[in-house]
Every structure is written in structure tokens, then in C-alpha cells.
Design an enzyme around this catalytic site. Structure first.
Site, mmCIF file in Angstrom:
data_model
loop_
_atom_site.group_PDB
_atom_site.id
_atom_site.type_symbol
_atom_site.label_atom_id
_atom_site.label_comp_id
_atom_site.label_asym_id
_atom_site.label_seq_id
_atom_site.Cartn_x
_atom_site.Cartn_y
_atom_site.Cartn_z
ATOM 1 N N HIS A 1 5.402 4.466 -2.904
ATOM 2 C CA HIS A 1 5.199 5.896 -2.202
ATOM 3 C C HIS A 1 6.503 6.114 -1.653
ATOM 4 C CE1 HIS A 1 1.046 6.648 -3.676
ATOM 5 N NE2 HIS A 1 0.894 5.767 -2.213
ATOM 6 N N ASP B 1 16.222 25.859 11.691
ATOM 7 C CA ASP B 1 15.249 25.458 11.136
ATOM 8 C C ASP B 1 14.249 26.180 10.454
ATOM 9 O OD1 ASP B 1 11.843 25.393 10.638
ATOM 10 O OD2 ASP B 1 11.490 25.868 13.037
ATOM 11 N N LYS C 1 0.583 2.254 9.993
ATOM 12 C CA LYS C 1 -1.412 2.774 10.577
ATOM 13 C C LYS C 1 -1.845 3.257 11.935
ATOM 14 C CE LYS C 1 -2.748 2.699 5.733
ATOM 15 N NZ LYS C 1 -2.921 3.577 5.457
ATOM 16 N N ARG D 1 14.820 11.578 7.266
ATOM 17 C CA ARG D 1 15.678 11.957 8.475
ATOM 18 C C ARG D 1 16.945 10.794 8.327
ATOM 19 N NH1 ARG D 1 14.346 13.258 13.711
ATOM 20 N NH2 ARG D 1 12.100 12.503 13.394
ATOM 21 N N TYR E 1 14.773 21.415 8.929
ATOM 22 C CA TYR E 1 15.297 21.647 10.656
ATOM 23 C C TYR E 1 16.842 20.716 10.277
ATOM 24 C CZ TYR E 1 12.895 18.136 12.710
ATOM 25 O OH TYR E 1 11.891 17.146 13.357
ATOM 26 N N LYS F 1 18.669 18.880 13.514
ATOM 27 C CA LYS F 1 19.057 19.064 15.082
ATOM 28 C C LYS F 1 20.597 18.505 15.175
ATOM 29 C CE LYS F 1 17.409 14.819 16.701
ATOM 30 N NZ LYS F 1 16.473 14.187 16.430
ATOM 31 N N ARG G 1 3.895 3.536 19.231
ATOM 32 C CA ARG G 1 5.255 4.168 18.176
ATOM 33 C C ARG G 1 4.934 2.349 16.840
ATOM 34 N NH1 ARG G 1 9.334 5.073 19.391
ATOM 35 N NH2 ARG G 1 10.490 6.463 17.252
ATOM 36 N N ASP H 1 0.416 -1.075 -0.276
ATOM 37 C CA ASP H 1 -0.316 -0.334 0.410
ATOM 38 C C ASP H 1 1.313 1.397 0.122
ATOM 39 O OD1 ASP H 1 -2.339 1.425 0.150
ATOM 40 O OD2 ASP H 1 -2.397 1.602 2.450
ATOM 41 N N LYS I 1 2.876 11.295 9.743
ATOM 42 C CA LYS I 1 3.313 12.190 9.511
ATOM 43 C C LYS I 1 4.190 11.744 8.790
ATOM 44 C CE LYS I 1 7.245 11.630 13.267
ATOM 45 N NZ LYS I 1 7.920 13.138 13.762
#
Length: 264
Positions: free
Chosen positions: A11, A165, A105, A115, A145, A147, A231, A6, A111
């Protein structure tokens, strides 16, 4: 169909190919898609041992249902709603650099983030620090941004995690930023194929994931349960550390886009 078919095979693999590709010869559609396909051809098929599967269950208080609580889902379904895979790009630029792809899901946040974590510096003066990261947030609000570890102002030598940022909604207040599908529709009208999958890209994408999908189905791999709004399944953080060497940031740090305060 499961989270791999999916979201990941199409994607997220497209995102990976854009991040990892060499600079195209031009901004023409075919030059861009050539570079993306070059990357896909160098990605090794994903191994089951480099994959973590999960399926969400209802919350303990019963406020949120589990995946199999849906009446359209078979009670014995082993369809994964969460997956984390480690991919390897076998070319001179990325050989030895693991790529962790994660999607799910009913997680704690909705989001899409890229990273890029930098390795520890050898013989560092301050060992056991969190690693610096370059983060590109695609949604819900576009931002870039960095870190980074900084020394707190003043006379102390205390270190803290901070960020440099660039939040698009704050920096570009006078610019209308269209949503993703509006951009694609405009590409269609303009005849721009850059963001659309070519047939050889699709072949390579399935080459990377098909052996894994067949093994999951053949071995009837049972996804690990995780509660709605968490998570992911137990061991998700340890998996990224053990299989890819990813180093978790101190949990006290959580990036939040700065509020808009007006023009300078």
C-alpha cells in the site's frame, strides 16, 4: 505477517511511487504504471540501520490489550506491529531527498497522510522556525493543506503556525466522494488498470524490502515496545530527525479540519 508485509511493501510503496513519479505520457493505465515502475527501479534496498521496529503492549490501566495478549499470537512473537523506514530514490529528481515511511497498529490516531517538508531557508531572518509543509490527507477525510509560518495580525512581530486549507468535505459538499474500494470496483468494471499492481512493479517492491525482511528474521531483531494508543516506540521522533533530517513542528500546533458552515 508483520506491518512491513501487511502495509508498507504494497500500500505505502504504491503511494510513494505515485508521489515520486514523473508525469506520464498520458492517463492510459500502462503509461501511469510505466512511470511508477521507473521510480521503484531507482529505490535502493532498505537498510536495517534505517529501520525502527515496534510492537504494541497493553495500556498501564489494562483497558487495552497488547499484541501478545491475543490468544492467537505466540507468546514469544517478535512480529513488528510498527515500522518506520527511510528510503532513498536514486534518480536525478530525488537523489539526496529521504523518504520516511511509517505505519503502525494501535497508535494514537488512525489516518493516512503524505507529508512533504520543505528545507530551511539559508540565512533566514527568523532561525529555528518550524518548516513549511505540504500535507495531503488521504483518510479519514480527504484534504490538502499547507502548514506555513505567518505573522500574527497587528503591530507585533510574533510568528505563528497556520494553514491554507482545502478540506474536500467542506469545499465539495454537493459531490459524492466514494470510498476507496468503490472506486477500485468501478475501475474493474471500466477496465482501468491504473491503480492495480503490474507484475514488474511487484518484483521491484519485493526487491526493495526482501533483504531487510530476511535480515530481520535472520538476526531475530526484537521490536521495541510501545503502549497501545501512543505515537509509537520510544525514539520514533528522534529516529526521523537523525536518519532523515526531519524537523518536528511545535507540538502546540495540531491541524483540525474546519467545520462546515454553509454555502457562499
Amino acid at each position: 505477517f508483520g506491518i512491513i508485509r501487511d502495509v508498507m511493501q504494497n500500500h505505502l510503496l504504491q503511494v510513494l511511487s505515485i508521489v515520486a513519479m514523473h508525469q506520464p505520457q498520458s492517463l492510459r493505465s500502462e503509461d501511469i504504471r510505466d512511470r511508477k515502475t521507473e521510480v521503484l527501479r531507482r529505490i535502493l534496498p532498505i537498510q536495517l540501520e534505517d529501520t525502527l521496529l515496534g510492537q504494541y503492549v497493553g495500556t498501564r490501566d489494562g483497558s487495552k490489550p497488547g499484541y501478545k495478549d491475543d490468544e492467537t499470537v505466540p507468546k514469544g512473537s517478535m512480529t513488528p506491529t510498527f515500522a518506520q523506514c527511510v528510503l532513498h530514490v536514486d534518480n536525478d529528481r530525488w537523489r539526496g531527498v529521504p523518504w520516511v515511511m511509517k505505519a503502525g497498529k494501535a497508535l494514537d490516531e488512525a489516518k493516512m497522510v503524505i507529508r512533504i517538508q520543505f528545507k530551511d531557508m539559508p540565512n533566514a531572518l527568523f532561525p529555528n522556525l518550524a518548516r513549511n509543509e505540504l500535507v495531503l490527507q488521504v483518510s479519514p477525510k480527504e484534504a490538502v493543506y499547507i502548514k506555513t509560518i505567518v505573522k500574527e495580525p497587528g503591530l507585533s512581530t510574533n510568528l505563528a503556525m497556520s494553514e491554507l486549507d482545502l478540506s474536500y468535505h467542506k469545499r465539495y459538499q454537493d459531490v459524492k466522494i466514494p470510498d476507496a474500494y468503490a472506486t477500485l470496483i468501478l475501475d474493474v468494471l471500466n477496465g482501468d488498470h491504473s491503480n492495480f499492481v503490474r507484475s514488474d512493479e511487484l518484483d521491484e517492491a519485493w526487491r526493495i524490502f526482501t533483504p531487510l525482511l530476511h535480515q530481520i528474521d535472520r538476526d531475530q531483531v526484537i521490536p521495541l515496545p510501545y503502549e497501545y494508543g501512543t505515537r509509537g516506540p520510544k525514539g520514533v521522533d528522534e529516529f526521523a530527525t537523525e536518519r532523515a533530517g526531519y524537523k518536528l513542528t511545535n507540538r502546540e500546533y495540531h491541524w483540525q479540519p474546519k467545520p462546515t458552515t454553509g454555502k457562499l
